[in-house]
Scaffold this motif. Structure first.
Motif, PDB file in Angstrom:
ATOM      1  N   ALA A 211       0.836  -1.206   0.000  1.00  0.00           N
ATOM      2  CA  ALA A 211       0.000   0.000   0.000  1.00  0.00           C
ATOM      3  C   ALA A 211       0.870   1.255   0.000  1.00  0.00           C
ATOM      4  N   PHE A 212       1.927   1.279   0.815  1.00  0.00           N
ATOM      5  CA  PHE A 212       2.834   2.424   0.828  1.00  0.00           C
ATOM      6  C   PHE A 212       3.456   2.634  -0.554  1.00  0.00           C
ATOM      7  N   ALA A 213       3.828   1.531  -1.195  1.00  0.00           N
ATOM      8  CA  ALA A 213       4.453   1.637  -2.513  1.00  0.00           C
ATOM      9  C   ALA A 213       3.471   2.171  -3.550  1.00  0.00           C
ATOM     10  N   VAL A 214       2.234   1.691  -3.516  1.00  0.00           N
ATOM     11  CA  VAL A 214       1.232   2.098  -4.506  1.00  0.00           C
ATOM     12  C   VAL A 214       0.911   3.580  -4.397  1.00  0.00           C
ATOM     13  N   VAL A 215       0.807   4.094  -3.170  1.00  0.00           N
ATOM     14  CA  VAL A 215       0.413   5.497  -2.992  1.00  0.00           C
ATOM     15  C   VAL A 215       1.619   6.429  -2.912  1.00  0.00           C
ATOM     16  N   GLY A 216       2.829   5.872  -2.983  1.00  0.00           N
ATOM     17  CA  GLY A 216       4.034   6.699  -2.937  1.00  0.00           C
ATOM     18  C   GLY A 216       4.881   6.477  -4.176  1.00  0.00           C
ATOM     19  N   ASN A 217       6.185   6.553  -4.002  1.00  0.00           N
ATOM     20  CA  ASN A 217       7.115   6.284  -5.096  1.00  0.00           C
ATOM     21  C   ASN A 217       7.282   4.774  -5.213  1.00  0.00           C
ATOM     22  N   PHE A 218       6.599   4.180  -6.169  1.00  0.00           N
ATOM     23  CA  PHE A 218       6.523   2.716  -6.247  1.00  0.00           C
ATOM     24  C   PHE A 218       7.896   2.084  -6.473  1.00  0.00           C
ATOM     25  N   GLU A 219       8.650   2.589  -7.420  1.00  0.00           N
ATOM     26  CA  GLU A 219       9.927   1.976  -7.763  1.00  0.00           C
ATOM     27  C   GLU A 219      10.908   2.020  -6.599  1.00  0.00           C
ATOM     28  N   ASP A 220      11.031   3.176  -5.952  1.00  0.00           N
ATOM     29  CA  ASP A 220      11.961   3.288  -4.834  1.00  0.00           C
ATOM     30  C   ASP A 220      11.513   2.461  -3.638  1.00  0.00           C
ATOM     31  N   ALA A 221      10.197   2.388  -3.421  1.00  0.00           N
ATOM     32  CA  ALA A 221       9.682   1.599  -2.298  1.00  0.00           C
ATOM     33  C   ALA A 221      10.005   0.117  -2.485  1.00  0.00           C
ATOM     34  N   ALA A 224      13.878  -0.440  -2.234  1.00  0.00           N
ATOM     35  CA  ALA A 224      14.358  -0.416  -0.851  1.00  0.00           C
ATOM     36  C   ALA A 224      13.903  -1.649  -0.092  1.00  0.00           C
ATOM     37  N   TRP A 225      12.672  -2.067  -0.310  1.00  0.00           N
ATOM     38  CA  TRP A 225      12.125  -3.258   0.360  1.00  0.00           C
ATOM     39  C   TRP A 225      12.957  -4.494   0.011  1.00  0.00           C
ATOM     40  N   ARG A 226      13.235  -4.686  -1.273  1.00  0.00           N
ATOM     41  CA  ARG A 226      13.945  -5.887  -1.707  1.00  0.00           C
ATOM     42  C   ARG A 226      15.412  -5.894  -1.292  1.00  0.00           C
ATOM     43  N   ALA A 243      10.119   0.069   2.886  1.00  0.00           N
ATOM     44  CA  ALA A 243       9.109   0.408   1.879  1.00  0.00           C
ATOM     45  C   ALA A 243       8.531   1.793   2.113  1.00  0.00           C
ATOM     46  N   GLY A 244       8.246   2.132   3.379  1.00  0.00           N
ATOM     47  CA  GLY A 244       7.708   3.457   3.678  1.00  0.00           C
ATOM     48  C   GLY A 244       8.696   4.561   3.357  1.00  0.00           C
ATOM     49  N   GLY A 246      11.209   4.393   1.203  1.00  0.00           N
ATOM     50  CA  GLY A 246      11.351   4.474  -0.250  1.00  0.00           C
ATOM     51  C   GLY A 246      10.163   5.166  -0.900  1.00  0.00           C
ATOM     52  N   ALA A 247       8.968   4.915  -0.382  1.00  0.00           N
ATOM     53  CA  ALA A 247       7.768   5.542  -0.939  1.00  0.00           C
ATOM     54  C   ALA A 247       7.796   7.052  -0.785  1.00  0.00           C
ATOM     55  N   MET A 248       8.411   7.537   0.307  1.00  0.00           N
ATOM     56  CA  MET A 248       8.486   8.985   0.561  1.00  0.00           C
ATOM     57  C   MET A 248       9.783   9.605   0.061  1.00  0.00           C
ATOM     58  N   GLY A 249      10.723   8.777  -0.390  1.00  0.00           N
ATOM     59  CA  GLY A 249      12.022   9.299  -0.786  1.00  0.00           C
ATOM     60  C   GLY A 249      12.847   9.742   0.405  1.00  0.00           C
ATOM     61  N   VAL A 250      12.694   9.024   1.535  1.00  0.00           N
ATOM     62  CA  VAL A 250      13.382   9.362   2.781  1.00  0.00           C
ATOM     63  C   VAL A 250      14.184   8.151   3.242  1.00  0.00           C
ATOM     64  N   ARG A 251      15.375   8.397   3.759  1.00  0.00           N
ATOM     65  CA  ARG A 251      16.267   7.336   4.206  1.00  0.00           C
ATOM     66  C   ARG A 251      16.002   7.056   5.683  1.00  0.00           C
ATOM     67  N   LEU A 252      15.330   5.944   5.959  1.00  0.00           N
ATOM     68  CA  LEU A 252      14.983   5.607   7.332  1.00  0.00           C
ATOM     69  C   LEU A 252      15.897   4.511   7.865  1.00  0.00           C
ATOM     70  N   GLY A 253      15.994   4.436   9.177  1.00  0.00           N
ATOM     71  CA  GLY A 253      16.769   3.377   9.806  1.00  0.00           C
ATOM     72  C   GLY A 253      18.191   3.787  10.056  1.00  0.00           C
TER      73      GLY A 253
END
Length: 321
Positions: A211-221, A224-226, A243-244, A246-253
């Motif tokens: 869901a995060f990928a679909v409503v955000g930046n799908f490719e980056d989400a 990043a997930w994989r 995934a979250g 990547g969807a926002m274009g933010v580096r988390l963790g």
């Protein structure tokens, strides 16, 4: 009825949020503590017995009431019961005041207040955190909390009705209560609770990431997930944050905090914390990331609701003679 039950519960919660320290939650926490006290003799088998007994105590009455209402076709009573259970198990507004207050404090340049709020919310040391670090931790906490308090509940309510919603929220709490406290971290008692919640949450956590990928930046989400979700010792958290983010274009963790060791083809090992930060998609979190998180969560919520509406419509049309 599933869609209408969730919609009504969401509307009620927006108008009158259920306090996180309410009486029902307090009783469930007390029951979990009693199970631990009665059954914890240092073996994993005792934890399994305690887990099943606690679930039976909570789920059997809920299942019985749901069956009676459905059997006698008391539609309005059944609908009200569903709304009540969803309202009690959802937590969309339980902690949103922390996130909003942190956002307002950072926008006003008051990092001291933001650190104090974050410390109260996450129960971790925030001394020395700058605005970007505060934003990162707040975004991570918001994404994880939203999944566990909203989207996971949606999935299991759709699958099993009120029983599913209770099962998910209670199993999530017990997994934390019997593993995370200092005196329980090396105990075998909580092993089964943690494993049970892992499997209960296995599919919902991946649906939330999608869901995060679909409503955000799908490719980056998806990228990043994989490629980076393994950086976290907790697989579910890794999937949600990679995934979250990547969807926002933010580096988390933080690799130093969440890295785990993986085995390569040549049997050598590498610490993923050694991976350079610039290999991760996105930019460093900032105060603006807080607003991006709000948008991502609401878009994901609307996506879930649209899918539920379509599914409910298909079921209704299929039942119409």
């Amino acid at each position: 009825m599933t869609f209408l039950s969730i919609l009504c519960a969401l509307l009620i919660e927006q108008m009158k949020p259920l306090r996180a320290d309410n009486f029902i939650y307090a009783e469930i926490k007390a029951l979990a503590l009693r199970m631990e006290t009665w059954f914890n003799a240092g073996q994993a088998t005792h934890g399994r017995i305690g887990w099943f007994l606690m679930m039976a105590i909570l789920l059997v009455p809920v299942a019985t009431i749901s069956w009676v209402l459905h059997y006698y076709d008391w539609f309005l009573a059944s609908f009200a019961w569903n709304v009540l259970i969803v309202y009690l198990t959802l937590g969309f507004r339980h902690y949103s005041h922390y996130f909003t207050s942190i956002q307002l404090a950072l926008n006003a340049g008051d990092e001291t207040a933001a650190r104090a709020l974050l410390a109260e919310w996450t129960r971790q040391d925030t001394i020395g955190m700058d605005a970007n670090e505060i934003s990162r931790v707040a975004v991570e906490k918001a994404l994880i909390t939203t999944h566990r308090n909203v989207f996971g509940v949606f999935f299991w309510f759709l699958i099993l009705g009120p029983v599913g919603a209770i099962l998910y929220r209670v199993s999530e709490y017990v997994a934390r209560a019997w593993n995370e406290p200092e005196h329980m971290r090396n105990e075998a008692f909580g092993l089964f609770a943690g494993r049970a919640y892992y499997w209960i949450d296995w599919l919902p956590v991946r649906l939330t990431a999608v869901a995060f990928a679909v409503v955000g930046n799908f490719e980056d989400a998806i990228y990043a997930w994989r490629n980076f979700s393994r950086r976290w010792a907790d697989e579910a958290i890794g999937i949600i944050l990679s995934a979250g983010g990547g969807a926002m274009g933010v580096r988390l963790g933080s690799p130093a905090e969440h890295a785990v060791r993986v085995t390569l083809i040549d049997s050598a090992t590498v610490d993923i914390s050694d991976v350079e930060a610039d290999t991760l998609p996105g930019e460093e979190p900032s105060v603006r990331s807080l607003q991006s998180t709000v948008g991502l969560v609401w878009r994901a919520l609307l996506l879930w609701m649209m899918l539920l509406l379509l599914l409910s419509g298909a079921v209704w049309l299929g039942a119409t003679p």
